[in-house]
Design a protein around this motif. Structure first.
Motif, PDB file in Angstrom:
ATOM      1  N   ARG A 222       0.834  -1.200   0.000  1.00 14.27           N
ATOM      2  CA  ARG A 222       0.000   0.000   0.000  1.00 14.27           C
ATOM      3  C   ARG A 222       0.864   1.244   0.000  1.00 14.27           C
ATOM      4  O   ARG A 222       1.972   1.255   0.514  1.00 14.27           O
ATOM      5  CB  ARG A 222      -0.913   0.000   1.227  1.00 14.27           C
ATOM      6  N   ALA A 223       0.350   2.282  -0.600  1.00 14.15           N
ATOM      7  CA  ALA A 223       1.063   3.553  -0.605  1.00 14.15           C
ATOM      8  C   ALA A 223       1.073   4.121   0.801  1.00 14.15           C
ATOM      9  O   ALA A 223       0.061   4.123   1.492  1.00 14.15           O
ATOM     10  CB  ALA A 223       0.378   4.532  -1.555  1.00 14.15           C
ATOM     11  N   ALA A 224       2.225   4.582   1.231  1.00 11.41           N
ATOM     12  CA  ALA A 224       2.362   5.110   2.595  1.00 11.41           C
ATOM     13  C   ALA A 224       2.179   6.615   2.591  1.00 11.41           C
ATOM     14  O   ALA A 224       2.445   7.295   1.603  1.00 11.41           O
ATOM     15  CB  ALA A 224       3.723   4.745   3.149  1.00 11.41           C
ATOM     16  N   THR A 225       1.715   7.134   3.726  1.00  8.97           N
ATOM     17  CA  THR A 225       1.421   8.563   3.808  1.00  8.97           C
ATOM     18  C   THR A 225       2.564   9.358   4.398  1.00  8.97           C
ATOM     19  O   THR A 225       2.622  10.568   4.231  1.00  8.97           O
ATOM     20  CB  THR A 225       0.174   8.798   4.671  1.00  8.97           C
ATOM     21  N   SER A 226       3.459   8.714   5.138  1.00  6.39           N
ATOM     22  CA  SER A 226       4.522   9.446   5.824  1.00  6.39           C
ATOM     23  C   SER A 226       5.851   9.216   5.134  1.00  6.39           C
ATOM     24  O   SER A 226       5.998   8.348   4.286  1.00  6.39           O
ATOM     25  CB  SER A 226       4.623   8.982   7.283  1.00  6.39           C
TER      26      SER A 226
ATOM     27  N   THR B 159      -7.558   9.519  12.198  1.00  4.01           N
ATOM     28  CA  THR B 159      -6.525   8.558  11.796  1.00  4.01           C
ATOM     29  C   THR B 159      -5.140   9.181  11.910  1.00  4.01           C
ATOM     30  O   THR B 159      -4.137   8.491  11.697  1.00  4.01           O
ATOM     31  CB  THR B 159      -6.743   8.098  10.345  1.00  4.01           C
ATOM     32  N   GLU B 160      -5.100  10.462  12.224  1.00  2.21           N
ATOM     33  CA  GLU B 160      -3.826  11.156  12.398  1.00  2.21           C
ATOM     34  C   GLU B 160      -3.993  12.221  13.468  1.00  2.21           C
ATOM     35  O   GLU B 160      -5.042  12.881  13.550  1.00  2.21           O
ATOM     36  CB  GLU B 160      -3.377  11.791  11.080  1.00  2.21           C
TER      37      GLU B 160
ATOM     38  N   ALA C 270      -1.675  25.512   9.413  1.00  3.89           N
ATOM     39  CA  ALA C 270      -2.357  24.613  10.352  1.00  3.89           C
ATOM     40  C   ALA C 270      -3.613  24.085   9.680  1.00  3.89           C
ATOM     41  O   ALA C 270      -4.627  24.785   9.589  1.00  3.89           O
ATOM     42  CB  ALA C 270      -2.705  25.348  11.643  1.00  3.89           C
ATOM     43  N   SER C 271      -3.526  22.850   9.162  1.00  3.29           N
ATOM     44  CA  SER C 271      -4.668  22.214   8.499  1.00  3.29           C
ATOM     45  C   SER C 271      -4.504  20.711   8.613  1.00  3.29           C
ATOM     46  O   SER C 271      -3.476  20.165   8.201  1.00  3.29           O
ATOM     47  CB  SER C 271      -4.744  22.601   7.023  1.00  3.29           C
ATOM     48  N   PRO C 272      -5.492  20.017   9.166  1.00  4.60           N
ATOM     49  CA  PRO C 272      -5.361  18.557   9.307  1.00  4.60           C
ATOM     50  C   PRO C 272      -5.341  17.825   7.973  1.00  4.60           C
ATOM     51  O   PRO C 272      -4.908  16.688   7.897  1.00  4.60           O
ATOM     52  CB  PRO C 272      -6.591  18.169  10.135  1.00  4.60           C
ATOM     53  N   GLN C 273      -5.805  18.490   6.898  1.00  4.93           N
ATOM     54  CA  GLN C 273      -5.832  17.832   5.594  1.00  4.93           C
ATOM     55  C   GLN C 273      -4.523  18.002   4.815  1.00  4.93           C
ATOM     56  O   GLN C 273      -4.306  17.321   3.816  1.00  4.93           O
ATOM     57  CB  GLN C 273      -6.987  18.370   4.737  1.00  4.93           C
TER      58      GLN C 273
ATOM     59  N   TYR D 105      -9.363  22.227   5.464  1.00  2.00           N
ATOM     60  CA  TYR D 105      -9.879  23.148   6.474  1.00  2.00           C
ATOM     61  C   TYR D 105      -8.689  23.889   7.074  1.00  2.00           C
ATOM     62  O   TYR D 105      -7.842  23.296   7.743  1.00  2.00           O
ATOM     63  CB  TYR D 105     -10.639  22.395   7.555  1.00  2.00           C
ATOM     64  N   VAL D 106      -8.609  25.207   6.804  1.00  2.00           N
ATOM     65  CA  VAL D 106      -7.475  26.010   7.240  1.00  2.00           C
ATOM     66  C   VAL D 106      -7.806  26.656   8.579  1.00  2.00           C
ATOM     67  O   VAL D 106      -8.710  27.489   8.681  1.00  2.00           O
ATOM     68  CB  VAL D 106      -7.123  27.083   6.182  1.00  2.00           C
TER      69      VAL D 106
END
Length: 706
Positions: A252-256, A485-486, A531-534, A572-573
């Protein structure tokens, strides 16, 4: 003292039952009985055949129930649909071990998978060991045990071999016989339903007939058990292994950053490094090292001397040594004088010692004797090219004589094929490894030295720092309760603070006015980050501004960063984070971990910033880390000199960097629900470190780490 090991019933059974023994010479059940008789097995053999009669001259029994006594080992040579019923009967008798030679289990699909699972369950219930299924069987040549249908039984020796692959066993057996190579134990693990490489390592570690352990594995189901068994085994004996199938397709593609770089191959490499396993690329390399380990004494140091009749190959050997941990020995003055006195004036008496192409056996033996007596020389390589004037077989006998008497590792390299074949056979019988090329000989000596150094290493010291795990758990529970999830940046900082990690002063500013007030309070220069969780990778969207020196620059940067971020779909900023800058002279490093399904948390370290995934200059180890682990991790990356300081720069605080790695390892062990983690960047400077940015990706708890 007599060993009390359950696997003795597999390797040293007093009685063997062959279930499915056959009168047809071509069938597996007949071959197993014949092989046991031909190999000189001294125990009792009980053929089992539903039609009775005689098998290879031995009376057969109609079923397991009619055996006159309980067999230590039962070899099953029956169709897969009959296996589990037979296991039940053998288990009821109290049989200690079974070897299932039949195929058609999980290697062929769903139905076979369930049959194999049932077989394993039956064996566990009865406390019965099971080799296989889909195994070729097991050999113990010293005890005359050939519990296999393979007719080319190995000769006796002091090297053990286990393999997951049956076809590789055929190849290794064939190669070993042609090389005159013998084995103490030889076993094909097959599907590894119960017995696997971890059990083999644990048994062979204490086996008095085994001095070297060889293995081939494709997959390792329980990485932590394997790591523990291997660490204990390598402190006693060299373990040389081939590992294939390390990169599963379709991962799977990793996000980090960590996830993008950490694969199963990295975890396997880290496990082998931490366990002290010598990993080789193929069968030839495995044999090359096994020859040296099984015949030569341990070297007392890294200094190599090469004695050769050809300058070019001598230089090749010196170049090969320069790529290893070996040193070309600096011969003492007395040795040089003795060589000058006995060699022609135009010979090279320094290392490599070139005794010239016309050297005979007498010159070889004298030169070898002089250099072997030098206390600065820890190992010797006798290197020969078959010049017309050379009696290569006489030289081989001379090398063998020196090897017997000097007490140091002596290996040979006789280059060529037909002209040196007889000489190689002389050396083989004298138990002196002889290689085709200098590089192979040097690699074998390097492996000898490295294993000796491994055994001298201090026991690993694990450090557990004081931490507020309850505070960190509360943060994670809240995040999971909200379905995250994060972790958000502030949540991540709370985890870092709970573990005492140094973090920069950080304030969330929703407007440019709030940002200006925060910057004035903490003092310029400052950094701004979106600062945005996305938005996971802030630099990718222009979401970071560093070294902002005044209020006007701060306001412009705030507006630019937030405007760019709002163009990111579904982002979401919240505003910007205002952060203090790290001290001047700081260098960016990166640390993180990813949870490997076989081995657990894999911790990575390297230079930080945006290029970490591109350069991939990282080191890795499996958690939990020891003091020795983190010291090696920091110093083995190629960019280590940057941290040590270049052009007058002072070095970073290495102890502080190592503390971060140890703490990261502890977080990984404490919280199995954290799937991936990034600390990037960590600003390392002469006075300490600052963990500037941290990301935690949550997954399902595994419950088996640590």
């Amino acid at each position: 003292m007599e060993r009390n090991d359950p696997l003795l019933s597999l390797f040293e059974p007093r009685t063997v039952a062959v279930i499915g023994a056959s009168r047809s010479p071509e069938k597996v059940g007949h071959l197993v009985v014949s092989n046991l008789l031909a190999s000189g097995y001294q125990g009792k053999i009980f053929p089992v055949n539903p039609h009775g009669g005689e098998i290879a001259g031995i009376a057969a029994f109609l079923s397991e129930d009619q055996l006159p006594e309980t067999p230590d080992l039962a070899v099953l040579c029956i169709p897969r649909n009959l296996v589990n019923a037979s296991l039940e009967r053998l288990g009821a008798l109290g049989t200690k071990a079974v070897a299932v030679l039949g195929s058609g289990f999980k290697e062929v699909g769903r139905e076979g998978y369930y049959l194999e699972e049932e077989a394993a369950s039956i064996c566990r219930r009865h406390g019965m060991l099971m080799l296989g299924p889909n195994s070729l069987g097991v050999f113990n040549p010293a005890r005359g045990l050939s519990a296999s249908f393979v007719q080319a039984a190995p000769d006796a020796g002091n090297v053990a071999f286990f393999s997951q692959s049956g076809s590789l066993c055929f190849s290794v057996l064939d190669s070993a016989r042609s090389k005159g190579f013998g084995f103490s134990k030889f076993v094909n693990l097959g599907n590894k339903a119960l017995l696997d490489e971890s059990h083999m390592l644990a048994f062979l570690k204490d086996d008095p007939e085994t001095e070297v352990i060889l293995g081939y594995v494709e997959n390792i189901a329980d990485g932590q058990a394997f790591l523990r068994a291997a660490q204990e085994a390598t402190l006693e004996k060299p373990v040389i292994m081939i590992k294939s199938g390390s990169t599963p397709a379709g991962a799977r593609a990793a996000t980090s950053h960590t996830g993008a770089m950490a694969g199963s191959e990295d975890a396997c490499r880290a496990a082998f490094t931490q366990a002290g396993i010598i990993r080789v690329g193929g069968v030839e390399d495995m044999f090359n090292l096994a020859w040296a380990f099984s015949t030569q004494p341990a070297p007392q140091g890294p200094n190599l001397c090469v004695v050769t009749n050809s300058g070019g190959p001598g230089i090749m050997a010196a170049d090969a040594a320069g790529r290893t941990k070996l040193n070309m020995a600096a011969l003492r003055g007395q040795t040089v004088d003795e060589l000058k006195a006995m060699l022609p004036s135009y010979a090279d008496v320094y290392n490599p010692v070139d005794i010239l192409g016309d050297a005979d056996a007498a010159r070889f033996v004298k030169a070898l004797g002089v250099v072997a007596a030098d206390p600065m020389v820890h190992m010797v390589l006798a290197l020969l090219t078959p010049a017309p004037a050379v009696d290569v077989e006489a030289v081989a006998r001379a090398v063998a004589e020196q090897a017997r008497s000097c007490g140091k590792p002596v290996v040979a390299c006789f280059m060529g094929e037909g002209k040196v074949a007889g000489a190689r056979e002389i050396l083989r019988r004298a138990k002196v490894p002889c290689y085709e090329y200098p590089e192979s000989a040097v690699a074998a000596l390097d492996a000898l030295f490295c294993h000796c150094e491994w055994k001298k290493r201090p026991l690993p010291v694990e450090i557990c720092y004081m931490s507020n795990t309850y505070q960190a758990k509360d943060v994670l529970d809240k995040a999971k309760g909200k379905g995250f999830t994060e972790l958000s940046e502030f949540m991540a900082q709370d985890v870092l603070k709970a573990y005492g990690l140094p973090v920069p002063k950080t304030v969330l500013a929703r407007t440019s006015d709030e940002a200006a007030q925060a910057a004035k309070s903490m003092g310029y220069p400052v950094a701004l980050k979106i600062a945005s969780p996305q938005i996971l990778h802030k630099s990718d969207v222009g979401g970071v501004a560093l070294s902002i020196g005044n209020e006007d620059e701060l306001r412009r940067s705030f507006m630019g960063i937030t405007n760019r971020a709002r163009r990111v779909k579904e982002a979401y900023v919240m505003g910007c984070l205002v952060q203090e800058m790290a001290p001047k002279g700081s260098r960016e490093v990166f640390a993180g971990f990813k949870r490997d399904p076989q081995f657990g948390p894999l911790v990575l370290f390297g230079l930080g910033g945006i290029y970490v995934e591109v350069l991939r200059d990282v080191s890795c180890r499996l958690a939990p880390l020891s003091l020795l682990d983190v010291g090696e991790m920091v110093r083995e990356i190629k960019s280590y000199p940057i941290l040590r300081g270049v052009r007058g720069e002072p070095p970073v605080d290495f102890r502080a960097v190592e503390d971060v790695l140890l703490t990261l390892s502890q977080i990984a062990v404490d919280f199995p629900e954290i799937e991936e983690c990034d600390f990037n960047p960590i600003m390392a400077h002469p006075g300490g470190v600052l963990v500037v940015d941290a990301r935690f990706t949550l997954g399902k708890p595994t419950g088996n780490d640590g």
